[in-house]
Design an enzyme around this catalytic site. Sequence first.
Site, PDB file in Angstrom:
ATOM      1  N   PHE A 114      -0.482  12.868 -47.129  1.00 17.99           N
ATOM      2  CA  PHE A 114      -1.768  13.378 -47.593  1.00 17.99           C
ATOM      3  C   PHE A 114      -1.531  14.238 -48.827  1.00 17.99           C
ATOM      4  CE2 PHE A 114      -6.053  13.585 -45.422  1.00 17.99           C
ATOM      5  CZ  PHE A 114      -5.993  12.298 -44.920  1.00 17.99           C
ATOM      6  N   TRP A 152     -30.180  21.894 -28.058  1.00 17.00           N
ATOM      7  CA  TRP A 152     -30.828  23.200 -28.145  1.00 17.00           C
ATOM      8  C   TRP A 152     -30.506  23.743 -29.530  1.00 17.00           C
ATOM      9  CZ3 TRP A 152     -31.950  27.072 -23.844  1.00 17.00           C
ATOM     10  CH2 TRP A 152     -32.359  26.412 -22.668  1.00 17.00           C
ATOM     11  N   GLN A 227     -15.473  22.471 -52.050  1.00 14.34           N
ATOM     12  CA  GLN A 227     -14.547  21.373 -52.399  1.00 14.34           C
ATOM     13  C   GLN A 227     -15.267  20.076 -52.752  1.00 14.34           C
ATOM     14  OE1 GLN A 227     -11.707  19.525 -49.323  1.00 14.34           O
ATOM     15  NE2 GLN A 227     -10.352  20.467 -50.826  1.00 14.34           N
ATOM     16  N   HIS A 229     -14.435  16.276 -53.094  1.00  9.51           N
ATOM     17  CA  HIS A 229     -13.396  15.321 -52.694  1.00  9.51           C
ATOM     18  C   HIS A 229     -13.270  14.249 -53.777  1.00  9.51           C
ATOM     19  CE1 HIS A 229     -11.333  12.213 -50.380  1.00  9.51           C
ATOM     20  NE2 HIS A 229     -11.128  13.097 -49.407  1.00  9.51           N
ATOM     21  N   LEU A 239     -17.735   9.121 -47.743  1.00 10.92           N
ATOM     22  CA  LEU A 239     -16.319   9.401 -47.996  1.00 10.92           C
ATOM     23  C   LEU A 239     -15.435   8.167 -47.843  1.00 10.92           C
ATOM     24  CD1 LEU A 239     -14.235  11.867 -48.351  1.00 10.92           C
ATOM     25  CD2 LEU A 239     -13.727  11.413 -45.970  1.00 10.92           C
ATOM     26  N   GLU A 242      -8.850  10.194 -47.806  1.00  8.73           N
ATOM     27  CA  GLU A 242      -7.624  10.408 -48.579  1.00  8.73           C
ATOM     28  C   GLU A 242      -6.483   9.571 -47.991  1.00  8.73           C
ATOM     29  OE1 GLU A 242      -7.184  14.451 -49.912  1.00  8.73           O
ATOM     30  OE2 GLU A 242      -5.105  14.461 -49.230  1.00  8.73           O
ATOM     31  N   ARG A 273      -6.542  18.129 -53.925  1.00 13.56           N
ATOM     32  CA  ARG A 273      -7.873  17.566 -54.174  1.00 13.56           C
ATOM     33  C   ARG A 273      -8.544  18.129 -55.417  1.00 13.56           C
ATOM     34  NH1 ARG A 273     -10.244  17.184 -48.019  1.00 13.56           N
ATOM     35  NH2 ARG A 273      -8.993  15.350 -47.519  1.00 13.56           N
ATOM     36  N   HIS A 337     -17.776  17.927 -50.399  1.00 20.37           N
ATOM     37  CA  HIS A 337     -17.152  17.503 -49.149  1.00 20.37           C
ATOM     38  C   HIS A 337     -16.975  18.625 -48.131  1.00 20.37           C
ATOM     39  CE1 HIS A 337     -14.566  15.181 -46.553  1.00 20.37           C
ATOM     40  NE2 HIS A 337     -13.544  16.004 -46.731  1.00 20.37           N
ATOM     41  N   ARG A 372      -8.763  23.423 -49.964  1.00 25.65           N
ATOM     42  CA  ARG A 372      -8.184  23.000 -48.687  1.00 25.65           C
ATOM     43  C   ARG A 372      -7.366  21.728 -48.870  1.00 25.65           C
ATOM     44  NH1 ARG A 372      -9.606  19.139 -44.777  1.00 25.65           N
ATOM     45  NH2 ARG A 372     -11.687  18.729 -45.600  1.00 25.65           N
ATOM     46  N   SER A 377      -8.136  20.883 -42.076  1.00 31.93           N
ATOM     47  CA  SER A 377      -9.336  21.432 -41.452  1.00 31.93           C
ATOM     48  C   SER A 377      -9.347  21.171 -39.958  1.00 31.93           C
ATOM     49  CB  SER A 377     -10.593  20.832 -42.081  1.00 31.93           C
ATOM     50  OG  SER A 377     -11.698  21.225 -41.321  1.00 31.93           O
TER      51      SER A 377
HETATM   52  C1  LIG Z   1     -16.453  12.380 -43.870  1.00 32.04           C
HETATM   53  C2  LIG Z   1     -15.513  13.507 -43.542  1.00 32.04           C
HETATM   54  C3  LIG Z   1     -14.194  13.240 -43.199  1.00 32.04           C
HETATM   55  C4  LIG Z   1     -13.321  14.277 -42.904  1.00 32.04           C
HETATM   56  N1  LIG Z   1     -12.025  13.978 -42.562  1.00 32.04           N
HETATM   57  C5  LIG Z   1     -11.186  14.992 -42.249  1.00 32.04           C
HETATM   58  C6  LIG Z   1      -9.834  14.711 -41.863  1.00 32.04           C
HETATM   59  O1  LIG Z   1      -9.403  13.559 -41.774  1.00 32.04           O
HETATM   60  N2  LIG Z   1      -9.034  15.761 -41.573  1.00 32.04           N
HETATM   61  C7  LIG Z   1      -9.456  17.058 -41.633  1.00 32.04           C
HETATM   62  O2  LIG Z   1      -8.677  17.960 -41.365  1.00 32.04           O
HETATM   63  N3  LIG Z   1     -10.742  17.341 -41.969  1.00 32.04           N
HETATM   64  C8  LIG Z   1     -11.606  16.353 -42.272  1.00 32.04           C
HETATM   65  N4  LIG Z   1     -12.900  16.651 -42.610  1.00 32.04           N
HETATM   66  C9  LIG Z   1     -13.402  18.016 -42.428  1.00 32.04           C
HETATM   67  C10 LIG Z   1     -13.630  18.286 -40.935  1.00 32.04           C
HETATM   68  O3  LIG Z   1     -14.104  17.113 -40.310  1.00 32.04           O
HETATM   69  C11 LIG Z   1     -14.620  19.396 -40.660  1.00 32.04           C
HETATM   70  O4  LIG Z   1     -14.341  20.510 -41.461  1.00 32.04           O
HETATM   71  C12 LIG Z   1     -14.544  19.829 -39.191  1.00 32.04           C
HETATM   72  O5  LIG Z   1     -14.643  18.712 -38.333  1.00 32.04           O
HETATM   73  C13 LIG Z   1     -15.626  20.837 -38.855  1.00 32.04           C
HETATM   74  O6  LIG Z   1     -15.583  21.073 -37.475  1.00 32.04           O
HETATM   75  P1  LIG Z   1     -16.427  22.243 -36.827  1.00 32.04           P
HETATM   76  O7  LIG Z   1     -16.116  22.227 -35.370  1.00 32.04           O
HETATM   77  O8  LIG Z   1     -16.204  23.504 -37.573  1.00 32.04           O
HETATM   78  O9  LIG Z   1     -17.957  21.855 -37.079  1.00 32.04           O
HETATM   79  P2  LIG Z   1     -18.861  20.517 -36.703  1.00 32.04           P
HETATM   80  O10 LIG Z   1     -17.996  19.453 -36.170  1.00 32.04           O
HETATM   81  O11 LIG Z   1     -19.641  20.303 -37.904  1.00 32.04           O
HETATM   82  O12 LIG Z   1     -19.731  21.056 -35.516  1.00 32.04           O
HETATM   83  C14 LIG Z   1     -20.794  21.958 -35.718  1.00 32.04           C
HETATM   84  C15 LIG Z   1     -21.543  22.130 -34.413  1.00 32.04           C
HETATM   85  O13 LIG Z   1     -22.495  23.182 -34.563  1.00 32.04           O
HETATM   86  C16 LIG Z   1     -23.723  22.787 -33.995  1.00 32.04           C
HETATM   87  N5  LIG Z   1     -24.798  23.540 -34.665  1.00 32.04           N
HETATM   88  C17 LIG Z   1     -24.964  23.781 -35.979  1.00 32.04           C
HETATM   89  N6  LIG Z   1     -26.084  24.501 -36.191  1.00 32.04           N
HETATM   90  C18 LIG Z   1     -26.637  24.729 -34.982  1.00 32.04           C
HETATM   91  C19 LIG Z   1     -27.815  25.390 -34.525  1.00 32.04           C
HETATM   92  N7  LIG Z   1     -28.694  25.985 -35.363  1.00 32.04           N
HETATM   93  N8  LIG Z   1     -28.061  25.400 -33.196  1.00 32.04           N
HETATM   94  C20 LIG Z   1     -27.231  24.794 -32.311  1.00 32.04           C
HETATM   95  N9  LIG Z   1     -26.121  24.147 -32.682  1.00 32.04           N
HETATM   96  C21 LIG Z   1     -25.827  24.119 -33.988  1.00 32.04           C
HETATM   97  C22 LIG Z   1     -23.773  21.284 -34.218  1.00 32.04           C
HETATM   98  O14 LIG Z   1     -24.654  20.674 -33.294  1.00 32.04           O
HETATM   99  C23 LIG Z   1     -22.312  20.899 -33.976  1.00 32.04           C
HETATM  100  O15 LIG Z   1     -22.104  20.707 -32.587  1.00 32.04           O
HETATM  101  C24 LIG Z   1     -13.772  15.621 -42.951  1.00 32.04           C
HETATM  102  C25 LIG Z   1     -15.086  15.884 -43.316  1.00 32.04           C
HETATM  103  C26 LIG Z   1     -15.942  14.853 -43.633  1.00 32.04           C
HETATM  104  C27 LIG Z   1     -17.325  15.172 -44.095  1.00 32.04           C
END
Ligand SMILES: Cc1cc2nc3c(=O)[nH]c(=O)nc-3n(C[C@H](O)[C@H](O)[C@H](O)COP(=O)(O)OP(=O)(O)OC[C@H]3O[C@@H](n4cnc5c(N)ncnc54)[C@H](O)[C@@H]3O)c2cc1C
Length: 559
Positions: A114, A152, A227, A229, A239, A242, A273, A337, A372, A377
């Site tokens: 990566f 919710w 960021q 991408h 997306l 990478e 990136r 991204h 990043r 992440s």
């Molecule tokens: C297309 C794509 C590919 C990626 N690929 C990679 C990768 O290969 N490797 C890597 O390291 N990173 C990658 N990333 C980044 C990574 O996926 C994310 O940064 C990470 O998954 C975020 O996880 P999280 O648990 O913080 O949030 P999320 O998975 O976004 O979860 C957020 C949660 O909060 C809840 N929520 C939000 N607001 C509210 C509200 N008001 N009330 C109730 N619930 C709420 C949502 O329902 C959800 O359950 C990628 C990102 C994208 C966009």
Amino acid sequence: MLEHDVLVVGAGLAGMRAAVAAHEKGANVAIISKVHPVRSHSNAAQGGINAALTDRGDSWEDHAFDTVKGSDYLGDQDAIEIMCSEAGAELIRMEHMGVIFNRDDEGKLGTRAFGGQRKARTFFVADFTGQAMLHVLYEQILKTGVRVYEEWFVLDLIMHEGRCAGVTALEIATGRVFVIRAKTVIMCSGGVGRLFEPSTNALIVTGDGMAQAYRAGASLMDMEMVQYHPTTLKGSGVLITEGARGEGAYLLNSQGERFMKRYAPNMMELASRDVVSRSEQTEINEGRGIDGCVLLDCRHLGEKVIRERLTQIVDIGRDFAGVDIMKEPIPIRPGMHYIMGGIKTDVDGLTSVPGLYAAGECANVSVHGGNRLGANSLLDTVVFGRRSGHHAADVTKDMDWPKLNIEDLAGQAEDSLQKLLSRNDSGERWSKIRHDLGVDMDKYFGVYRDERGMQTLQRNIQNYKDRYARVAVQDKGRVFNTDLIFTLELGFMIDCAEAIVAGGLERKESRGAHSRTDHPTRDDANWLKHVLVTRTPKGPKLSHLPVVITKWKPEERKY
Ligand SMILES: Cc1cc2nc3c(=O)[nH]c(=O)nc-3n(C[C@H](O)[C@H](O)[C@H](O)COP(=O)(O)OP(=O)(O)OC[C@H]3O[C@@H](n4cnc5c(N)ncnc54)[C@H](O)[C@@H]3O)c2cc1C
């Protein structure tokens, strides 16, 4: 009464990892999520998760150095050391829970290269790593019996005697408002990707938790670090992982030249990136692009590698761009991204608001700094999700319940929803404001920025705020009122936009993703520091914090 020792907002990777960890410590835990857990945005993560395993001749110190350098020296090195040194154990833990990572020819866990890293240390499940991890963590949640408030919507954080003491929330299916009392709340609500149009992020990624923490008095840190991408599809912004470049795909300009040799002769397409996105944008700006894009060429990888390791990309190319990636290059451009900035936390997830923790993309423990590295992440979500869950559960052991007036709090939340629902129709929908705001963010806060553009953006954001204050919800019902939900989300997005542009104007240098044409160089003498934004009635207040340096002194970045 609904009450929990630890209430986790968000059921993505950070939230579910935090909940499993808090449950291990014996706390009464619940998760609340606006979508079903496995529809959380983590589901979209494609390429993989980083860890330096010693049996591959890798070392966590090398991973940490690559991360520090990738961050353009803005990452806090104590937090980076923790993340990288705990990565191996966390990866194996995920494997033992049931994530079936790809294997190499010897049957060991396989890796792919990566960007910005000198070793191939990205572990993956084809190109749907996030989905695989999310489903396995959801199984763990079902096993533990942790309550999930599914679909919710959290409206606000409850502050009581200077502490965060729970949330007010809307049950989307019924439209009823509830108060959930909690001794500690862990915000794991994800990023704010959809503030930009286009974006690689899902429509639900609207910065709700960042804005709620900001409104409750928490500091947001380094919000200007957004960021772009390098490989997002023209138009839709979908997306292309990478992982494609990790497997060896080339970037070409309109002359068929692998232009990265002029910008990053050693790492080429696998430079960090920010470097690759700037290089592409420069090619496009200087007339060597094709219709606002450059090309990603996978043809030489061969059908076997593409089919086995880049399965989703074959479908994305065909369905969203009409391209068979085995036969033709795909047009791509840099696209929004990820946000490195977020709610400032310490290494156990604690924010500046007592009782409130944060982990995952909504948080900023400062492991990504100005940029990043790909696949760091997912690692951040599980390492700091776990640490927050453990810490939050431990502190609740000797805590009394906050004495809340539940009826009053529910009444106030209900009143403000009613006010919104009963507004006169101004003729303007949330969707138009959200779209205009997103286009503006991409225009003025993209790969390159400058003072004039950011000032224009700041003025426009004020205008969006005024328009938002008049916007009406046309659907007056209470059952599954998505019109209402989208309107509330827009309010959160506008608050995040305000903090992002305030940070961008404040940082008068170019570092990581923050590339200013009017301040084109990194300025360690004045800006080797974090920018914090706190909300006041007069607008965002800015302050600074030093960057934590442990082993690695800032150097010029070359790839
Ligand atoms: C297309 C794509 C590919 C990626 N690929 C990679 C990768 O290969 N490797 C890597 O390291 N990173 C990658 N990333 C980044 C990574 O996926 C994310 O940064 C990470 O998954 C975020 O996880 P999280 O648990 O913080 O949030 P999320 O998975 O976004 O979860 C957020 C949660 O909060 C809840 N929520 C939000 N607001 C509210 C509200 N008001 N009330 C109730 N619930 C709420 C949502 O329902 C959800 O359950 C990628 C990102 C994208 C966009």
